[in-house]
Design an enzyme around this catalytic site. Structure first.
Site, PDB file in Angstrom:
ATOM      1  N   THR A 133       1.068  -1.245   0.156  1.00 59.93           N
ATOM      2  CA  THR A 133       0.054  -0.088   0.009  1.00 59.93           C
ATOM      3  C   THR A 133       0.881   1.272   0.099  1.00 59.93           C
ATOM      4  O   THR A 133       2.078   1.351   0.610  1.00 59.93           O
ATOM      5  CB  THR A 133      -1.113   0.143   1.132  1.00 59.93           C
ATOM      6  OG1 THR A 133      -1.319   1.486   1.223  1.00 59.93           O
ATOM      7  CG2 THR A 133      -0.079  -0.097   2.464  1.00 59.93           C
ATOM      8  N   ASP A 134       0.362   2.330  -0.696  1.00 63.12           N
ATOM      9  CA  ASP A 134       1.020   3.650  -0.429  1.00 63.12           C
ATOM     10  C   ASP A 134       1.140   4.127   0.850  1.00 63.12           C
ATOM     11  O   ASP A 134       1.908   5.116   1.103  1.00 63.12           O
ATOM     12  CB  ASP A 134       0.545   4.713  -1.591  1.00 63.12           C
ATOM     13  CG  ASP A 134      -1.138   4.835  -1.225  1.00 63.12           C
ATOM     14  OD1 ASP A 134      -1.548   4.324  -0.357  1.00 63.12           O
ATOM     15  OD2 ASP A 134      -1.628   5.741  -1.791  1.00 63.12           O
ATOM     16  N   GLU A 135       0.288   3.607   1.790  1.00 60.69           N
ATOM     17  CA  GLU A 135       0.477   4.170   3.127  1.00 60.69           C
ATOM     18  C   GLU A 135       1.977   3.971   3.721  1.00 60.69           C
ATOM     19  O   GLU A 135       2.292   4.449   4.746  1.00 60.69           O
ATOM     20  CB  GLU A 135      -0.398   3.364   3.894  1.00 60.69           C
ATOM     21  CG  GLU A 135      -1.945   3.656   3.720  1.00 60.69           C
ATOM     22  CD  GLU A 135      -2.656   4.894   4.708  1.00 60.69           C
ATOM     23  OE1 GLU A 135      -1.934   5.279   5.428  1.00 60.69           O
ATOM     24  OE2 GLU A 135      -3.695   4.968   4.507  1.00 60.69           O
ATOM     25  N   TYR A 158      -0.761   0.085  11.147  1.00 62.40           N
ATOM     26  CA  TYR A 158      -1.005  -0.468   9.937  1.00 62.40           C
ATOM     27  C   TYR A 158      -0.089  -0.555   8.890  1.00 62.40           C
ATOM     28  O   TYR A 158       0.774  -1.484   8.244  1.00 62.40           O
ATOM     29  CB  TYR A 158      -2.497  -0.239   9.158  1.00 62.40           C
ATOM     30  CG  TYR A 158      -2.451  -0.498   7.892  1.00 62.40           C
ATOM     31  CD1 TYR A 158      -2.462  -1.708   7.338  1.00 62.40           C
ATOM     32  CD2 TYR A 158      -2.680   0.625   6.786  1.00 62.40           C
ATOM     33  CE1 TYR A 158      -2.772  -2.039   6.219  1.00 62.40           C
ATOM     34  CE2 TYR A 158      -3.055   0.256   5.623  1.00 62.40           C
ATOM     35  CZ  TYR A 158      -2.990  -1.155   5.114  1.00 62.40           C
ATOM     36  OH  TYR A 158      -2.939  -1.349   3.804  1.00 62.40           O
ATOM     37  N   LYS A 162       2.652  -2.982   7.406  1.00 70.19           N
ATOM     38  CA  LYS A 162       2.927  -3.297   5.972  1.00 70.19           C
ATOM     39  C   LYS A 162       4.399  -3.303   5.393  1.00 70.19           C
ATOM     40  O   LYS A 162       4.791  -3.715   4.426  1.00 70.19           O
ATOM     41  CB  LYS A 162       1.996  -2.537   5.008  1.00 70.19           C
ATOM     42  CG  LYS A 162       0.603  -3.204   5.090  1.00 70.19           C
ATOM     43  CD  LYS A 162       0.289  -4.295   4.695  1.00 70.19           C
ATOM     44  CE  LYS A 162       0.422  -4.527   3.151  1.00 70.19           C
ATOM     45  NZ  LYS A 162       0.112  -5.955   2.653  1.00 70.19           N
TER      46      LYS A 162
END
Length: 293
Positions: A133-135, A158, A162
């Site tokens: 994810t870009d998070e 989170y 990741k």
């Protein structure tokens, strides 16, 4: 081609399962733990498909995962299993560490052990697609386009979990030559999305005439990507990607949260007018921002 798909009853996973089964050459083993975000209803029409085998289980279960490799001899893994909801990670970070870090390690290690038993073209063709994810990059305060290789700066349990999974996949390639590939996508939306996410949440609340809560002033920006476009990109990475590489998948559709919710309200004003013709925009309510947002 035999694919082991993890998280295949979740949002992106259920769409990915359909994408894979649209190709006649693909047989799929679908592993999902069926937690809050995994729903058999999302793949109900696939359960009797002759090229789809559903297995309920945890990718952190080393005995189960090893047996899947041993019994089904997949030629690729698409790892979509993850805890994905930022707000939940703030309240229950241990679940995210368990799945996104420990679970990723378990399936990477099982896949590596299996890959080491292969030889020739089978070993050369094997792929492990780790979906991220870009998070993991944290806030993009300057509005610049992120590039593969941009520095990681996660801001929530989170995104940190990741990022850890990404580093493990990257390290397995660097250390063992294991054919791992990482994909990083922006915010997905579309069919079968879990209702805690922004777009389905706002639609459901609006149709119930409930307040539409937006964090802060709603100015946080996201790039939105339709889930089926993401799945087609994942297929491209599976068949054409280079081991050890990271591929960004975006929608080129950057909008603030306020813009997204306002757009939903305008659509609903046309499709499902409220009593008295009042706009759904009246339901927007700004609430205290979440930690680390």
């Amino acid at each position: 081609m035999r694919i082991l798909l993890t998280g295949g009853a979740g949002f992106i996973g259920s769409n990915m399962a359909r994408c894979l089964l649209s190709r006649e050459e693909c047989f799929m083993v679908n592993l999902d733990k069926l937690t809050y975000a995994g729903n058999l209803g999302s793949i109900a029409d696939l359960l009797d498909h002759h090229r789809h085998l559903f297995v309920q289980g945890d990718m952190g279960d080393s005995l189960l995962v090893s047996s899947l490799f041993r019994n089904h001899a997949p030629s690729a893994v698409i790892n979509l299993a993850a805890e994905t909801h930022v707000d939940r990670s703030i309240d229950h970070p241990a679940d995210f560490v368990r799945t996104n870090i420990n679970g990723t390690f378990t399936i990477l290690e099982a896949a590596r052990e299996y890959w080491n038993t292969l030889s020739g073209q089978e070993k050369e063709a094997f792929r492990f697609i780790h979906v991220s994810t870009d998070e993991v990059y944290g806030p993009n305060e300057k509005g610049e386009h992120l590039r593969e290789g941009s520095a990681y700066a996660p801001r929530s349990p989170y995104s940190a979990s990741k990022a850890s999974g990404d580093h493990l996949a990257r390290a397995y390639h660097a250390t063992y030559g294991f054919p791992a590939i990482i994909t990083v996508s922006s915010n997905n939306y579309g069919p079968f999305q879990f209702p805690e996410k922004l777009i389905p949440l706002m639609i459901q609340k609006a149709l119930r005439s409930e307040k539409l809560p937006l964090y802060g002033d709603g100015s946080q920006t996201r790039d939105w990507l339709y889930v089926e476009d993401n799945c087609r990109a994942l297929l491209s990475v599976l068949f054409r990607g280079t081991p050890g590489e990271t591929y960004h998948i975006g929608g080129s559709c950057e909008k603030t949260n306020l813009q997204v919710v306002s757009h939903i309200c305008h659509i609903l004003d046309t499709l499902r007018p409220r009593v008295g013709r009042r706009s759904y925009l009246d339901l927007i309510s700004f609430v205290r921002d979440r930690p680390g947002h």
